[in-house]
Design an enzyme around this catalytic site. Structure first.
Site, PDB file in Angstrom:
ATOM      1  N   ALA A 193       0.848  -1.199   0.000  1.00 17.25           N
ATOM      2  CA  ALA A 193       0.000   0.000   0.000  1.00 17.25           C
ATOM      3  C   ALA A 193       0.881   1.246   0.000  1.00 17.25           C
ATOM      4  CB  ALA A 193      -0.887  -0.013   1.244  1.00 17.25           C
ATOM      5  N   GLY A 219       0.624  -5.074   0.786  1.00 18.31           N
ATOM      6  CA  GLY A 219      -0.454  -5.219  -0.201  1.00 18.31           C
ATOM      7  C   GLY A 219       0.008  -5.858  -1.506  1.00 18.31           C
ATOM      8  N   GLU A 232      -0.100  -9.409  -0.875  1.00 16.31           N
ATOM      9  CA  GLU A 232      -1.520  -9.770  -0.735  1.00 16.31           C
ATOM     10  C   GLU A 232      -2.184  -9.909  -2.108  1.00 16.31           C
ATOM     11  OE1 GLU A 232      -1.987  -6.539   2.179  1.00 16.31           O
ATOM     12  OE2 GLU A 232      -2.980  -8.012   3.454  1.00 16.31           O
ATOM     13  N   GLU A 245       3.815  -5.006   7.737  1.00 15.81           N
ATOM     14  CA  GLU A 245       2.920  -4.010   8.343  1.00 15.81           C
ATOM     15  C   GLU A 245       3.193  -3.799   9.830  1.00 15.81           C
ATOM     16  OE1 GLU A 245       2.011  -6.315   6.150  1.00 15.81           O
ATOM     17  OE2 GLU A 245       0.552  -5.511   4.738  1.00 15.81           O
TER      18      GLU A 245
HETATM   19  N1  CAA Z   1       4.485   3.339  -0.340  1.00 16.55           N
HETATM   20  C1  CAA Z   1       4.879   4.499  -0.881  1.00 16.55           C
HETATM   21  N2  CAA Z   1       6.113   4.698  -1.418  1.00 16.55           N
HETATM   22  C2  CAA Z   1       6.963   3.649  -1.413  1.00 16.55           C
HETATM   23  C3  CAA Z   1       6.608   2.399  -0.859  1.00 16.55           C
HETATM   24  C4  CAA Z   1       5.296   2.260  -0.315  1.00 16.55           C
HETATM   25  N3  CAA Z   1       4.864   1.096   0.190  1.00 16.55           N
HETATM   26  N4  CAA Z   1       7.654   1.556  -0.985  1.00 16.55           N
HETATM   27  C5  CAA Z   1       8.641   2.264  -1.596  1.00 16.55           C
HETATM   28  N5  CAA Z   1       8.217   3.516  -1.858  1.00 16.55           N
HETATM   29  C6  CAA Z   1       8.966   4.602  -2.508  1.00 16.55           C
HETATM   30  C7  CAA Z   1      10.009   5.175  -1.563  1.00 16.55           C
HETATM   31  O1  CAA Z   1       9.423   6.151  -0.719  1.00 16.55           O
HETATM   32  C8  CAA Z   1      10.990   5.749  -2.548  1.00 16.55           C
HETATM   33  O2  CAA Z   1      10.489   6.964  -3.036  1.00 16.55           O
HETATM   34  P1  CAA Z   1      11.405   8.316  -2.956  1.00 16.55           P
HETATM   35  O3  CAA Z   1      12.562   8.006  -3.848  1.00 16.55           O
HETATM   36  O4  CAA Z   1      10.486   9.370  -3.493  1.00 16.55           O
HETATM   37  O5  CAA Z   1      11.784   8.466  -1.532  1.00 16.55           O
HETATM   38  C9  CAA Z   1      10.951   4.767  -3.719  1.00 16.55           C
HETATM   39  O6  CAA Z   1       9.726   4.064  -3.584  1.00 16.55           O
HETATM   40  C10 CAA Z   1      12.080   3.756  -3.684  1.00 16.55           C
HETATM   41  O7  CAA Z   1      12.048   3.112  -2.418  1.00 16.55           O
HETATM   42  P2  CAA Z   1      13.358   2.918  -1.518  1.00 16.55           P
HETATM   43  O8  CAA Z   1      14.309   4.060  -1.723  1.00 16.55           O
HETATM   44  O9  CAA Z   1      12.916   2.655  -0.115  1.00 16.55           O
HETATM   45  O10 CAA Z   1      13.982   1.610  -2.188  1.00 16.55           O
HETATM   46  P3  CAA Z   1      14.920   0.541  -1.471  1.00 16.55           P
HETATM   47  O11 CAA Z   1      15.393  -0.362  -2.573  1.00 16.55           O
HETATM   48  O12 CAA Z   1      15.940   1.184  -0.614  1.00 16.55           O
HETATM   49  O13 CAA Z   1      13.961  -0.308  -0.491  1.00 16.55           O
HETATM   50  C11 CAA Z   1      11.955  -1.530   0.076  1.00 16.55           C
HETATM   51  C12 CAA Z   1      12.951  -1.115  -1.034  1.00 16.55           C
HETATM   52  C13 CAA Z   1      12.679  -2.470   1.067  1.00 16.55           C
HETATM   53  C14 CAA Z   1      10.803  -2.286  -0.601  1.00 16.55           C
HETATM   54  C15 CAA Z   1      11.461  -0.267   0.810  1.00 16.55           C
HETATM   55  O14 CAA Z   1      11.045   0.692  -0.164  1.00 16.55           O
HETATM   56  C16 CAA Z   1      10.316  -0.512   1.735  1.00 16.55           C
HETATM   57  O15 CAA Z   1      10.518  -1.039   2.824  1.00 16.55           O
HETATM   58  N6  CAA Z   1       9.068  -0.152   1.329  1.00 16.55           N
HETATM   59  C17 CAA Z   1       7.910  -0.261   2.151  1.00 16.55           C
HETATM   60  C18 CAA Z   1       7.427  -1.726   2.210  1.00 16.55           C
HETATM   61  C19 CAA Z   1       6.230  -1.829   3.135  1.00 16.55           C
HETATM   62  O16 CAA Z   1       6.312  -1.558   4.323  1.00 16.55           O
HETATM   63  N7  CAA Z   1       5.074  -2.265   2.588  1.00 16.55           N
HETATM   64  C20 CAA Z   1       3.854  -2.413   3.325  1.00 16.55           C
HETATM   65  C21 CAA Z   1       3.000  -1.193   3.144  1.00 16.55           C
HETATM   66  S1  CAA Z   1       1.581  -1.191   4.231  1.00 16.55           S
HETATM   67  C22 CAA Z   1       0.473  -2.222   3.504  1.00 16.55           C
HETATM   68  O17 CAA Z   1       0.700  -2.772   2.437  1.00 16.55           O
HETATM   69  C23 CAA Z   1      -0.811  -2.376   4.254  1.00 16.55           C
HETATM   70  C24 CAA Z   1      -1.713  -3.429   3.698  1.00 16.55           C
HETATM   71  O18 CAA Z   1      -1.775  -4.549   4.161  1.00 16.55           O
HETATM   72  C25 CAA Z   1      -2.599  -3.115   2.617  1.00 16.55           C
END
Ligand code: CAA
Length: 254
Positions: free
Chosen positions: A61, A106, A109, A129
């Site tokens: 998400a 997500g 998921e 999450e």
């Molecule tokens: N939402 C919004 N933006 C996201 C994102 C997310 N889930 N995941 C990555 N991005 C964005 C980052 O903010 C970044 O943007 P900027 O360059 O503008 O800052 C860009 O994508 C690249 O990401 P990273 O620089 O973080 O890339 P990385 O290779 O260093 O790391 C990653 C990759 C480990 C996947 C890391 O991005 C990360 O941990 N992302 C979040 C993963 C997460 O927590 N997902 C769960 C979301 S909550 C959910 O999904 C609830 C549900 O059940 C529905």
């Protein structure tokens, strides 16, 4: 941000927001729903999901959109994601997730809502999450234990641990790992069933999908009904005759 393309008898939905690792904004979730609806009007035999950009299938998400919402908007958001992905359960043909990189939250998921998952060896999966103070909201707490069992699901959900491709394969979270392009593997996997008749495919999928939510005696009755229905199809008459006549069957979805 979501591209729907046709490749022979396959439809491919590509999440296309690589600058945010294909994160699921609510607009993208709506686009996915529209793409599933559109693909449902096509004469296809499988539906494949993948992510653009080479790095991610989908990072979950859109975290920025999750902040500061009223309670009922949070609930509506979870229901939108659940409802959209649940369309794949009853979708007219099987679906496959070609997990080409990160599949978190997500994103995983969505992949778990597909009938099958194939992954690149560099894929990384998880439900992180808990690290955000949240729990999965688009079906993860329900579909993960059905795929990998309660203990492994609890481990992933409570620790938010990232699982690599080999481990995901070993625990049954993904069906196969790609040696080359993961999208090519998804297409080759689909080709293993797209030649069979749609009625039998649909009865078989329905029976198996209902197995876990149904007491055994009732599930066996469902299987007896659906297998009897399968006998009544022209495809069954063709399949049985072709075996006896030592030739390849030609199924016509009838
Ligand atoms: N939402 C919004 N933006 C996201 C994102 C997310 N889930 N995941 C990555 N991005 C964005 C980052 O903010 C970044 O943007 P900027 O360059 O503008 O800052 C860009 O994508 C690249 O990401 P990273 O620089 O973080 O890339 P990385 O290779 O260093 O790391 C990653 C990759 C480990 C996947 C890391 O991005 C990360 O941990 N992302 C979040 C993963 C997460 O927590 N997902 C769960 C979301 S909550 C959910 O999904 C609830 C549900 O059940 C529905």
């Amino acid at each position: 941000m979501v591209n729907l393309t046709r490749d022979g008898d396959l439809a491919v939905i590509t999440l296309d927001r690589p600058e945010a690792l294909n994160a699921l904004s609510f607009a993208i979730i709506r686009d996915i729903g529209a793409a599933i609806d559109e693909a449902g009007t096509w004469d296809i035999r499988a539906l494949i999901f993948t992510g653009a950009g080479g790095k991610a299938f989908c990072a979950g998400a859109d975290i920025k959109e999750l902040m500061g919402r009223p309670l009922m908007a949070e609930r509506a958001g979870a229901e939108l994601g659940q409802r959209t992905f649940a369309r794949l359960d009853g979708f007219k043909v099987p679906s496959l997730a070609a997990i080409n990189g990160y599949a978190f939250g997500g994103g995983l998921e969505l992949a778990m809502a597909c009938t099958f998952r194939v992954a690149s060896p560099k894929a990384k999966m998880g439900l992180p999450e808990i690290k955000l103070g949240l729990i999965p909201g688009y079906g993860g707490t329900q579909r993960l234990p059905r795929l990998v069992g309660e203990a492994r699901a609890l481990e992933m959900v409570l620790t938010g641990r990232t699982v690599g491709a080999d481990e995901a394969l070993a625990m049954g979270l993904v069906n196969r790992l790609a040696e080359g392009e993961v999208l090519d593997l998804a297409k080759a996997f689909a080709a293993e069933f797209t030649g069979f008749g749609l009625p039998a495919l649909s009865f078989a999928r329905d029976a198996v999908q209902r197995a876990l939510g149904t007491p055994l005696a009732e599930g066996l009755r469902i299987e007896a009904d659906l297998s009897t229905l399968a006998y009544r199809t022209q495809d069954a008459a063709e399949g049985l005759a072709a075996f006896v006549e030592k030739r390849k069957p030609t199924f016509e979805d009838r």
